[in-house]
Design an enzyme around this catalytic site. Structure first.
Site, PDB file in Angstrom:
ATOM      1  N   CYS A  61       0.830  -1.214   0.000  1.00  0.00           N
ATOM      2  CA  CYS A  61       0.000   0.000   0.000  1.00  0.00           C
ATOM      3  C   CYS A  61       0.860   1.257   0.000  1.00  0.00           C
ATOM      4  O   CYS A  61       0.651   2.165  -0.800  1.00  0.00           O
ATOM      5  CB  CYS A  61      -0.923   0.000   1.216  1.00  0.00           C
ATOM      6  SG  CYS A  61      -1.837  -1.528   1.409  1.00  0.00           S
ATOM      7  N   HIS A  91       9.201 -17.650 -10.518  1.00  0.00           N
ATOM      8  CA  HIS A  91       8.988 -18.774 -11.435  1.00  0.00           C
ATOM      9  C   HIS A  91      10.301 -19.475 -11.785  1.00  0.00           C
ATOM     10  O   HIS A  91      10.384 -20.714 -11.767  1.00  0.00           O
ATOM     11  CB  HIS A  91       8.313 -18.216 -12.695  1.00  0.00           C
ATOM     12  CG  HIS A  91       8.120 -19.196 -13.800  1.00  0.00           C
ATOM     13  ND1 HIS A  91       7.153 -20.196 -13.767  1.00  0.00           N
ATOM     14  CD2 HIS A  91       8.762 -19.323 -14.994  1.00  0.00           C
ATOM     15  CE1 HIS A  91       7.209 -20.885 -14.900  1.00  0.00           C
ATOM     16  NE2 HIS A  91       8.168 -20.383 -15.652  1.00  0.00           N
ATOM     17  N   CYS A 103      11.238 -21.709  -8.902  1.00  0.00           N
ATOM     18  CA  CYS A 103      10.147 -22.424  -8.240  1.00  0.00           C
ATOM     19  C   CYS A 103      10.375 -23.940  -8.243  1.00  0.00           C
ATOM     20  O   CYS A 103      10.785 -24.498  -9.265  1.00  0.00           O
ATOM     21  CB  CYS A 103       8.840 -22.100  -8.956  1.00  0.00           C
ATOM     22  SG  CYS A 103       7.430 -22.949  -8.240  1.00  0.00           S
ATOM     23  N   CYS A 140       2.397  -7.849   0.646  1.00  0.00           N
ATOM     24  CA  CYS A 140       1.122  -7.598   1.330  1.00  0.00           C
ATOM     25  C   CYS A 140       0.790  -8.771   2.228  1.00  0.00           C
ATOM     26  O   CYS A 140      -0.075  -9.568   1.919  1.00  0.00           O
ATOM     27  CB  CYS A 140       0.023  -7.374   0.281  1.00  0.00           C
ATOM     28  SG  CYS A 140      -1.516  -6.721   0.946  1.00  0.00           S
ATOM     29  N   CYS A 160       3.709 -19.185  -0.102  1.00  0.00           N
ATOM     30  CA  CYS A 160       2.445 -19.154  -0.841  1.00  0.00           C
ATOM     31  C   CYS A 160       2.321 -20.247  -1.895  1.00  0.00           C
ATOM     32  O   CYS A 160       1.305 -20.926  -1.997  1.00  0.00           O
ATOM     33  CB  CYS A 160       2.278 -17.805  -1.533  1.00  0.00           C
ATOM     34  SG  CYS A 160       2.511 -16.407  -0.433  1.00  0.00           S
ATOM     35  N   CYS A 196       2.251 -10.100  -4.923  1.00  0.00           N
ATOM     36  CA  CYS A 196       1.987  -8.998  -3.989  1.00  0.00           C
ATOM     37  C   CYS A 196       3.118  -7.990  -3.860  1.00  0.00           C
ATOM     38  O   CYS A 196       2.937  -6.951  -3.237  1.00  0.00           O
ATOM     39  CB  CYS A 196       1.600  -9.551  -2.619  1.00  0.00           C
ATOM     40  SG  CYS A 196       2.994 -10.095  -1.623  1.00  0.00           S
ATOM     41  N   CYS A 216      10.942 -15.054  -1.911  1.00  0.00           N
ATOM     42  CA  CYS A 216      10.049 -15.903  -1.101  1.00  0.00           C
ATOM     43  C   CYS A 216      10.386 -17.387  -1.235  1.00  0.00           C
ATOM     44  O   CYS A 216      10.282 -18.134  -0.267  1.00  0.00           O
ATOM     45  CB  CYS A 216       8.594 -15.698  -1.514  1.00  0.00           C
ATOM     46  SG  CYS A 216       8.004 -14.041  -1.228  1.00  0.00           S
ATOM     47  N   CYS A 221       1.332 -17.768  -5.984  1.00  0.00           N
ATOM     48  CA  CYS A 221       1.854 -16.414  -5.809  1.00  0.00           C
ATOM     49  C   CYS A 221       0.854 -15.455  -6.446  1.00  0.00           C
ATOM     50  O   CYS A 221       0.449 -15.660  -7.598  1.00  0.00           O
ATOM     51  CB  CYS A 221       3.223 -16.292  -6.488  1.00  0.00           C
ATOM     52  SG  CYS A 221       3.833 -14.587  -6.510  1.00  0.00           S
ATOM     53  N   CYS A 252      -1.387 -18.690 -10.625  1.00  0.00           N
ATOM     54  CA  CYS A 252      -0.071 -18.306 -10.091  1.00  0.00           C
ATOM     55  C   CYS A 252       0.579 -17.191 -10.925  1.00  0.00           C
ATOM     56  O   CYS A 252       0.669 -17.273 -12.147  1.00  0.00           O
ATOM     57  CB  CYS A 252       0.855 -19.516 -10.037  1.00  0.00           C
ATOM     58  SG  CYS A 252       2.439 -19.112  -9.284  1.00  0.00           S
TER      59      CYS A 252
HETATM   60 FE1  FSX Z   1      -1.084  -2.926   2.969  1.00  0.00          FE
HETATM   61 FE2  FSX Z   1       0.076  -2.897   5.624  1.00  0.00          FE
HETATM   62 FE3  FSX Z   1      -1.285  -5.381   2.703  1.00  0.00          FE
HETATM   63 FE4  FSX Z   1      -2.009  -4.920   5.016  1.00  0.00          FE
HETATM   64  O1  FSX Z   1      -0.890  -1.941   6.790  1.00  0.00           O
HETATM   65  S1  FSX Z   1       0.549  -4.193   2.443  1.00  0.00           S
HETATM   66  S2  FSX Z   1      -3.077  -4.077   3.170  1.00  0.00           S
HETATM   67  S3  FSX Z   1      -0.964  -6.754   4.408  1.00  0.00           S
HETATM   68  O2  FSX Z   1      -0.641  -4.435   6.187  1.00  0.00           O
HETATM   69  O3  FSX Z   1      -0.282  -1.775   4.223  1.00  0.00           O
HETATM   70 FE1  SF4 Z   2       5.929 -20.838 -12.106  1.00  0.00          FE
HETATM   71 FE2  SF4 Z   2       3.872 -20.632 -10.371  1.00  0.00          FE
HETATM   72 FE3  SF4 Z   2       4.222 -22.844 -11.861  1.00  0.00          FE
HETATM   73 FE4  SF4 Z   2       5.894 -22.273  -9.868  1.00  0.00          FE
HETATM   74  S1  SF4 Z   2       3.729 -22.782  -9.672  1.00  0.00           S
HETATM   75  S2  SF4 Z   2       6.451 -22.994 -11.900  1.00  0.00           S
HETATM   76  S3  SF4 Z   2       5.978 -20.029 -10.022  1.00  0.00           S
HETATM   77  S4  SF4 Z   2       3.783 -20.747 -12.597  1.00  0.00           S
HETATM   78 FE1  SF4 Z   3       5.912 -13.851  -2.156  1.00  0.00          FE
HETATM   79 FE2  SF4 Z   3       4.213 -14.076  -4.191  1.00  0.00          FE
HETATM   80 FE3  SF4 Z   3       3.464 -14.780  -1.738  1.00  0.00          FE
HETATM   81 FE4  SF4 Z   3       3.827 -12.197  -2.331  1.00  0.00          FE
HETATM   82  S1  SF4 Z   3       2.255 -13.567  -3.181  1.00  0.00           S
HETATM   83  S2  SF4 Z   3       4.538 -13.268  -0.490  1.00  0.00           S
HETATM   84  S3  SF4 Z   3       5.555 -12.322  -3.759  1.00  0.00           S
HETATM   85  S4  SF4 Z   3       5.062 -15.759  -2.981  1.00  0.00           S
END
Ligand code: FSX
Ligand code: SF4
Ligand code: SF4
Length: 304
Positions: free
Chosen positions: A151, A226, A229, A189, A277, A286, A265, A283, A256
């Site tokens: 954010c 990716h 992964c 996030c 994730c 985020c 990650c 994924c 994904c």
């Molecule tokens: Fe944003 Fe922070 Fe996402 Fe939440 O406050 S990054 S909505 S997980 O926590 O700002």
């Molecule tokens: Fe790529 Fe997602 Fe498949 Fe992993 S699960 S190989 S990151 S598309």
């Molecule tokens: Fe990491 Fe993707 Fe999960 Fe975000 S959504 S924490 S980039 S694996």
């Protein structure tokens, strides 16, 4: 009582390898921190406080100890004891006492609509204080600014369409006001705790880390999910999962976003090394500026 050298090393242990710290450098950081205790002011706008929760809950030993005793956290709406006018007075006092020397951490987006009045963060001397005004005021006089979370970094969920409150990132607010202090984005996030602690530790010991085009520290946001992964071999064999439980297949058809996402990650792993994730879900990208509108729908339904 200050944090012990052993505790500090334990905290840094998780990030030291990424940062290329030697034990000596960590000890230097401790010495510097004890000598100067850089003041940190942490403010929150439109967000869910998940960034703070991620930081405070997930690191052992107690990260609050590090924040209070190593970096001298002067203001944090979630963990501080005081509230109301007293808290705001402390914030302004610290900002004036450490003017030009403090670090500002911004969590959450900043509503710019209606002159910022969608996000009132406090009252001071009979006047409501908006997140917009506070970010500008404190940003202008900071030594450096850390935007933590999707954010603050890019707008994130509060800025998703139709964004009725006009939420913007710290970068956009600074740009619109001609504020030129050094800014680092630590998106996610929420962000992984080691991305936050690691960035703070780097700023204290070595200065601003090397950043990518989105102002993200390269040490955390340079690797493509990716390409690294564990399911990549299935992607190459075109074996695609149809359901969450299918662990012998790539998860791209479930939605994904790993191919367009850059973060560590896959090797850092979440929840103190328990999981991440993509292991059981996907994924959702985020850490990227496109999150969430550009990666929606987050999940896809397979046709079976
Ligand atoms: Fe944003 Fe922070 Fe996402 Fe939440 O406050 S990054 S909505 S997980 O926590 O700002
Ligand atoms: Fe790529 Fe997602 Fe498949 Fe992993 S699960 S190989 S990151 S598309
Ligand atoms: Fe990491 Fe993707 Fe999960 Fe975000 S959504 S924490 S980039 S694996």
């Amino acid at each position: 009582m200050g944090i012990s050298r052993r505790d500090f090393l334990k905290v840094c242990g998780g990030t030291a390898a990424f940062l290329g710290f030697s034990k000596l450098q960590v000890l230097e950081a401790l010495a510097q921190a004890k000598a100067g205790n850089p003041a940190v002011l942490w403010i929150q706008g439109s967000g869910c406080t998940g960034c703070s929760v991620s930081l405070l809950n997930a690191v052992d030993p107690d990260i609050a100890k590090v924040l209070l005793e190593i970096i001298s956290l002067k203001f944090h709406p979630t963990v501080m004891a005081s509230s109301g006018e007293m808290a705001m007075a402390k914030l302004y006092d610290a900002a004036s006492k450490y003017k030009g020397k403090y670090f500002l951490v911004v969590e959450g987006g900043i509503p710019m609509g209606a002159n910022g009045r969608y996000c009132i963060v406090g009252d001071y001397k009979g006047k409501e204080v908006t997140m917009l005004d506070l970010t500008k005021k404190l940003g202008r006089d900071a030594a450096g600014v850390l935007a933590v979370g999707a954010c603050a970094s890019f707008g994130g969920i509060p800025a998703a369409k139709p964004n009725p409150t006009g939420v913007k990132s710290v970068y956009t607010v600074f740009k619109s006001s001609g504020i030129k202090v050094p800014l680092i984005n630590v998106p996610g996030c929420p962000p992984h705790p080691t991305w936050m602690v690691g960035t703070i530790a780097h700023v204290l010991t070595k200065g601003i880390p090397e950043l990518d085009g989105y102002k993200r520290p390269k040490m955390f946001f340079n690797d493509n999910i990716h390409d690294n992964c564990p399911y990549l071999k299935y992607y190459e064999q075109q074996k695609f999962a149809q359901s969450w439980g299918d662990k012998q297949a790539c998860r791209v058809k479930l939605g994904c976003k790993g191919p367009d996402t850059n973060s560590n990650c896959y090797k850092r792993i979440w929840n103190n090394g328990v999981n991440w994730c993509v292991d059981n879900a996907i994924c959702i990208g985020c850490v990227e500026p496109s999150f969430p509108d550009g990666v929606s729908p987050l999940y896809e339904q397979t046709t079976g």
